[in-house]
Design a protein around this motif. Structure first.
Motif, mmCIF file in Angstrom:
data_model
loop_
_atom_site.group_PDB
_atom_site.id
_atom_site.type_symbol
_atom_site.label_atom_id
_atom_site.label_comp_id
_atom_site.label_asym_id
_atom_site.label_seq_id
_atom_site.Cartn_x
_atom_site.Cartn_y
_atom_site.Cartn_z
ATOM 1 N N VAL A 49 -12.557 -21.501 -21.497
ATOM 2 C CA VAL A 49 -12.305 -21.989 -20.150
ATOM 3 C C VAL A 49 -13.462 -22.901 -19.763
ATOM 4 N N LYS A 92 -11.203 -22.186 -12.629
ATOM 5 C CA LYS A 92 -10.334 -21.323 -13.428
ATOM 6 C C LYS A 92 -11.106 -20.189 -14.107
ATOM 7 N N ASP A 128 -9.995 -16.725 -13.246
ATOM 8 C CA ASP A 128 -8.573 -16.375 -13.381
ATOM 9 C C ASP A 128 -8.427 -15.126 -14.242
#
Ligand code: FES
Ligand code: FES
Lengths: 787, 156
Positions: free
Chosen positions: A142, A147, A150
């Motif tokens: 990532v 994000k 997440d």
């Protein structure tokens, strides 16, 4: 004011060697019998290391040694550290994962260090590095800030669940929520502060050397703070005791923050030099610098400003996610907290502020301080909000600012800063005059008649420099105090060496510090030389960053000069057979009040060293040291006005004019200060218009990994700048200086984007506002208008 | 290994180097002329600019063996003894440098600009001509001023 006195634009001493090619940067140095290092870097953003086979590399021609993470761990060398512990909202310390100099079982970003290959020549080291066979098990990665937390994001460090480094907050949430409820108007913006690559023109480099005779190590390196590097390498990494490790930072070709930190490469050059008992040289390529120098910024922010119907600011609410990359770099944790949220009050009387910061790990290069470090991000939030609020309220942005300026000092903000002094209206007025604001309408019309869109943007910034009062930063989690040291050595013949813990990598300390000292001692400037950047010469120092060298470094020199003058006065009084109280020191001469009896500074220093006739109880010699711990931060502030002209056909933005009026307190050398402002603005314009580090969201590869893809501002991207100064003397240090190194980079991005959004008549645009981004913004607003 | 011979700053030099040696490597490593710098690996930054046969050239972008027999001038050869070249003097006088790393390349490029455009070269031309040189420190303001002043002084 004399030609070289305080306030004179004295030409720089160091330039003679730089313009003739006689600078001495780390890569210019070669040590007898040196070897060369090349590093094997991870090609993957996130992977398990299943195995590393170094046999072929070790057998390659010229190879002296190959080391892996296991070798480093077996030697008991500690991991790289983050020196500032931030605490979560619940009071617990942040969740920090380890950072081995060479990866052990996992790589966490493209460029992570996997193995070190040392050979007789650089070409051999590079060729052999290609032969190191690493078997990877590729993991999901990532890279996008928003994000990282997440649910399905890959876990980067076991110690940091959900990739959360910390969730931190400052300010009074309840008061802010109540103020928002009562507000007549709320302005909100979602802002991205784009990731930047510092790119000083000199790439990082290191030469590690070991002397088996003394057991001592020497490291030549591109550092902004050699003593701190030594302390970390000694106390935390365990490379060598401090008194057996000499760190030299010779001429350094720019830093901008990226050379503050202790990295894997120089650490390993020191350690491995001991292992092979030969010197090891390493110089970064630009490609590796893109991958591995700590990056800057990278925030995603939701910001809101509450106002009443008269445009009076009531409260500010900010929520930021800060990307710290795959590992915590040396000062990274402090940047999006104490260097950021504490400046959210800007120049304004804001009764309450609440800011939450979530710092996250991602599979990207570590992010740390880059010119401005937290303050550009804060200024961007504040000045974008203020300008947008003015537009929404149909108020002149100047007027909205004036209604809310802080006018009384000292002023305590709701985010723990106490502004000591300032005159925000004065710098604004002067900037409006220099920029001929009154005629902006005419200029806009002229641009329009040429088919161009013209916009104007303001940025009335404040920042905090002079870091920092040691006790204050200690209470906030810093691992070290942020004082500075100096020593003033007067030689028998009366010339002077100033040893400073500050480090110059473009700032011109050899000139400014000599200018200051010479003026204080009343001797010619060429009688003073400045020594810095060598732990064997200068006892200790905290180094140069955060625009601290004037306010903190030079204040330490000032204190040491005071002591020199005090002792010399005693000696002079004794020699002149007068009482100390009757001695006056002026223009380099000690005289007895009301008489013609006097002694020159050099005569007194000679007498102090000859020591045939010293006053009772006074030691021979004339040399004094001082440590200066600042009483407060300093608060440079000012107003930058940017005018842009946009070609709607191509989306190209040209900076049509730039006016900056800054209040830096007392200025020692205005020529050098102006140069600092120019360079800062250029980096801020770069952030706003051209620069942005981009990782591929799927693969985690750095897409902007060279000067071909990462757009550094060039000469024809920038205008000439119009500068002015106002002066409120800083009350917290003996010189009255505030600091000037970062102001431009702090103020500029907001000014540019305020101007671009004004020209396009839109609420927001992403940085960098490249021609493609601007052109698209124009297309979608024309489309909206048509609908 | 091939032998390469050239004239550098008026002196004939020669050395035995691998054929893939760049001119900048030959200057820095073989001759010890470390005033010429390396700031990138994509021929973008101009820290390495020298003059080859009187014209500005990026020494990171040609091989030493390509310069066989050439006249090469580097920053070290620009001053006349203790007297700075007018362009060096202009950079010093106008604070056209900070960290100094881009400076040798900037000055060599600047001399070339002045050679081609004469003493009255204007700001726009200077900014345009500098598209092969990156400076991270100065914001170019004082570099542009310095080049204009240096070009004017060279024209005298
Ligand atoms: S080193 Fe960058 S262009 Fe030659
Ligand atoms: S002076 Fe530092 S890069 Fe130009």
């Amino acid at each position: 004011m004399s030609e070289s006195g305080i306030g004179a634009p004295v030409r720089r001493t160091e330039d003679q060697r730089f313009v003739t090619g006689n600078g001495r940067y780390t890569d210019d140095i070669n040590v007898a019998h040196q070897t060369y290092a090349s590093f094997v870097l991870s090609p993957h953003a996130h992977a398990k290391i299943k195995s590393i086979d170094t046999k072929a590399a070790a057998a390659a021609p010229g190879v002296v040694a190959v080391f892996t993470g296991q070798d480093v761990a077996d030697a008991g060398i500690g991991g790289l550290i983050c020196g500032w512990t931030i605490h979560n909202k619940d009071g617990s310390p942040m969740q920090a994962g380890g950072h081995p100099a060479l990866a052990l079982d996992r790589v966490r970003y493209v460029g992570d260090h996997v193995a070190m290959v040392i050979a007789e020549t650089l070409a051999q080291a590079r060729a052999a590095a290609e032969l190191v066979a690493v078997d990877y098990d590729i993991l999901d990665s990532v890279v996008v800030t928003g994000k990282a937390k997440d649910k399905d994001a890959p876990q980067i460090h076991d110690e940091a669940p959900g990739n959360s480094v910390y969730d931190w907050a400052i300010g009074d949430k309840d008061a802010v929520d109540a103020a928002f409820k009562a507000a007549d108007h709320v302005t909100s913006l979602d802002l991205v502060n784009n990731r930047l690559v510092p790119n000083p023109m000199e790439p990082r480099a290191a030469i590690g050397d070991f002397d088996p005779g003394t057991g001592g190590y020497t490291l030549h390196t591109t550092s902004q703070n050699p003593h701190v590097a030594r302390l970390i390498m000694s106390a935390f990494l365990g490379l060598a005791p401090e008194h057996k490790l000499r760190v030299i930072a010779p001429d350094v070709g720019g830093g901008f923050g990226s050379k503050i930190f202790v990295y894997a490469e120089e650490t390993l050059c020191v350690w491995a030099a001991g292992k092979i008992a030969r010197p090891i040289k390493w110089t970064s390529s630009r490609a590796d610098a893109f991958l591995n120098d700590a990056h800057g910024r990278d925030h995603e922010t939701m910001a809101e400003l509450a106002l009443d119907k008269d445009g009076k600011m009531l409260a500010m609410r900010v929520k930021t996610v800060a990307n710290l990359g795959a590992y915590l770099s040396t000062f990274s944790s402090a940047v999006p907290t104490y260097l950021y949220a504490t400046l959210l009050s800007g120049q304004y009387n804001l009764p309450s502020i609440y800011c939450e910061v979530d710092a996250v790990y991602t599979n990207t290069a570590p992010v740390d301080a880059y010119r401005g470090a937290g303050r550009p991000e804060a200024c961007y939030v504040v000045e974008r909000l203020v300008e947008t609020a003015a537009r929404e309220l149909n108020l002149d942005p100047i007027e909205l600012r004036r209604r809310n300026f802080i006018a009384e000092f000292p002023h305590e903000t709701p985010v723990i800063m106490t502004y000591d002094t300032g005159d925000f209206g004065a710098s604004l007025d002067k900037a409006l005059e220099l920029g001929d604001y009154a005629d902006f309408g005419k200029r806009k019309a002229a641009s329009e008649s040429g088919g161009k869109l013209r916009g104007i943007g303001f940025s009335t910034y404040i920042e905090a420099c002079g870091i920092a009062p040691s006790a204050a930063v200690g209470s906030l989690g810093a691992g070290v105090g942020l004082w500075e040291s100096a020593e003033v050595r007067v030689n028998p013949t009366g010339n002077v060496e100033v040893l400073t813990g500050s480090h110059s990598h473009g700032q011109g300390h050899e000139t400014t510090f000599a200018q200051f000292t010479a003026a204080r001692l009343g001797i010619p400037m060429d009688q003073v030389s400045v020594v810095h950047g060598d732990t064997d010469k200068v006892q200790f120092g905290m180094g140069t960053y955060g625009s601290r060298s004037g306010a903190v470094g030079m204040s330490a020199i000032s204190k040491a000069v005071d002591k020199v003058i005090a002792k010399a006065t005693k000696v002079a009084a004794h020699l002149l057979e007068a009482s100390e109280g009757d001695i006056e020191f002026e223009n380099g001469s000690f005289s007895v009040k009301g008489t013609d009896k006097s002694l020159a500074f050099g005569e007194v220093s000679l007498a102090a060293y000859v020591a045939h006739n010293m006053p009772e109880g006074v030691e021979p010699g004339l040399k004094e040291g001082a440590f200066y711990d600042p009483a407060n931060f300093t608060f440079p502030a000012g107003c930058h006005i940017c005018e842009v002209e946009i070609d709607p056909e191509t989306g190209t933005t040209e900076i049509a004019s730039w006016v900056a009026v800054d209040d830096f307190g007392t200025i020692i050398n205005p020529m050098i200060v102006e140069g600092q402002v120019h360079g800062g603005i250029a980096q801020g314009v770069g952030q706003a218009l051209t620069e942005g580090a981009v990782y591929d969201a799927d693969t985690g590869q750095l897409l902007t990994g060279s000067f071909m893809d990462y757009c550094m501002p060039r000469a024809d991207d920038l205008p000439s700048f119009t500068l002015g100064f106002t002066e409120t003397v800083c009350p917290s240090n003996p010189i009255g200086v505030k600091g000037c190194g970062e102001a431009g980079a702090i103020a500029a991005p907001a000014a540019v984007i305020n101007a671009v959004t004004d020209a396009l008549n839109i609420k927001d645009i992403a940085m960098p506002a490249s021609p493609a981004t601007v052109w698209q913004a124009i297309q979608s607003s024309t489309k909206q208008a048509a609908e | 290994m091939p032998t390469v011979s050239m004239t550098v700053n008026g002196k004939s030099v020669s050395g035995e180097v691998p054929a893939n040696t760049l001119l900048v490597e030959f200057l820095r490593e073989t001759l010890g002329l470390t005033g010429t710098h390396v700031g990138c690996d994509t021929s973008q930054c101009g820290a390495c600019v020298v003059h080859v046969d009187g014209k500005a050239a990026k020494s990171c972008t040609r091989l030493a063996v390509q310069c066989e027999g050439a006249e090469v001038a580097t920053i070290e050869g620009l001053a006349n003894g203790a007297d700075l070249h007018p362009m060096q003097e202009a950079f010093r006088e106008n604070h056209g440098l900070q960290c100094g790393f881009c400076t040798p390349g900037m000055i060599m490029a600047a001399v070339d600009i002045a050679n081609r455009h004469g003493g009255k070269v204007d700001e726009e031309t200077i900014r345009h001509e500098l598209d092969g040189n990156i400076c991270r420190c100065t914001g170019y303001h004082n570099i542009v001023t310095a080049i204009a002043a240096g070009a004017a002084a060279m024209g005298k």
